[in-house]
Design an enzyme around this catalytic site. Structure first.
Site, PDB file in Angstrom:
ATOM      1  N   ASP A   7      77.973  80.603  17.866  1.00 24.63           N
ATOM      2  CA  ASP A   7      76.549  80.271  17.935  1.00 24.63           C
ATOM      3  C   ASP A   7      76.013  80.452  16.519  1.00 24.63           C
ATOM      4  OD1 ASP A   7      73.918  79.762  18.886  1.00 24.63           O
ATOM      5  OD2 ASP A   7      73.560  81.922  18.981  1.00 24.63           O
ATOM      6  N   GLU A  66      78.102  75.442  18.778  1.00 27.28           N
ATOM      7  CA  GLU A  66      76.888  74.792  19.274  1.00 27.28           C
ATOM      8  C   GLU A  66      76.363  73.814  18.231  1.00 27.28           C
ATOM      9  OE1 GLU A  66      72.536  76.345  20.433  1.00 27.28           O
ATOM     10  OE2 GLU A  66      74.147  77.259  21.605  1.00 27.28           O
ATOM     11  N   ASP A 138      72.860  86.562  20.790  1.00 28.04           N
ATOM     12  CA  ASP A 138      73.712  85.711  19.958  1.00 28.04           C
ATOM     13  C   ASP A 138      75.162  85.734  20.435  1.00 28.04           C
ATOM     14  OD1 ASP A 138      71.738  84.775  17.948  1.00 28.04           O
ATOM     15  OD2 ASP A 138      71.600  86.915  17.481  1.00 28.04           O
TER      16      ASP A 138
END
Length: 180
Positions: A7, A66, A138
């Site tokens: 991420d 992502e 996160d």
């Protein structure tokens, strides 16, 4: 198959490592990479070297990251894209195949709906991986990316195997979707 999920973020980049055996997902590790309060090149260097350390420590078979969303502030979007680029460089430098998923795809894979809140993602990641505690946001997002890839990879390989038969019927696989 060991999957590394990322991420990306300029201040904090989350990472999560899971292992997939058949339909079973097992938690290996997760955490965050915090960049120093320094200039952009130093922050990108920290992301690159830290993701490389994670790869050297856990030896994943593949990675998923992502995709960047377009923010209201174009400058923030550009900075996020650069952080993402640093992480991708570390992944491809280690010869890992890198899959990319939108936040919507990750939320659908983990929670079942694309408009899920961060707390819902955290809760479902904890449940799916049978974690004793709630992961940070996160790390949970990174684990969610890895979970999304674990589920999507299987579907894509099935579609890939069916490609010749689908072509005879006038269909094809494009971007993981069946199109006519």
């Amino acid at each position: 198959m060991k999957i590394l999920g990322i991420d990306p973020g300029l201040r904090t980049t989350g990472f999560g490592v899971i292992e997939k055996h058949g339909n079973k997902l097992t938690y290996i590790a997760s955490g965050t990479i915090k960049t120093p309060d320094a200039d952009l090149p130093q922050r990108l260097k920290t992301i690159l070297s830290s993701v490389s350390e994670v790869i050297a420590t856990y030896h994943p078979d593949c990675a998923a990251i992502e995709k960047v969303f377009v923010n209201v502030n174009p400058q923030s979007t550009l900075l996020l894209g650069q952080a993402r680029g640093a992480a991708i460089c570390a992944l491809v430098h280690a010869d890992l195949l890198v899959a990319e998923y939108t936040a919507l795809q990750v939320k659908q894979a983990v929670v079942g709906q694309g408009k899920a809140q961060k707390a819902q993602v955290q809760d479902m990641v904890q449940r799916l991986l049978k974690l004793s505690g709630l992961p940070g946001t996160d790390a949970a997002d990174a684990l969610g990316v890895a979970i999304c890839h674990a589920h999507s990879g299987e579907a894509l390989s099935v579609l890939g195997a069916l490609a010749p038969e689908l072509a005879r019927k006038g269909l094809r696989v494009r971007g993981g979707r069946l199109v006519g």
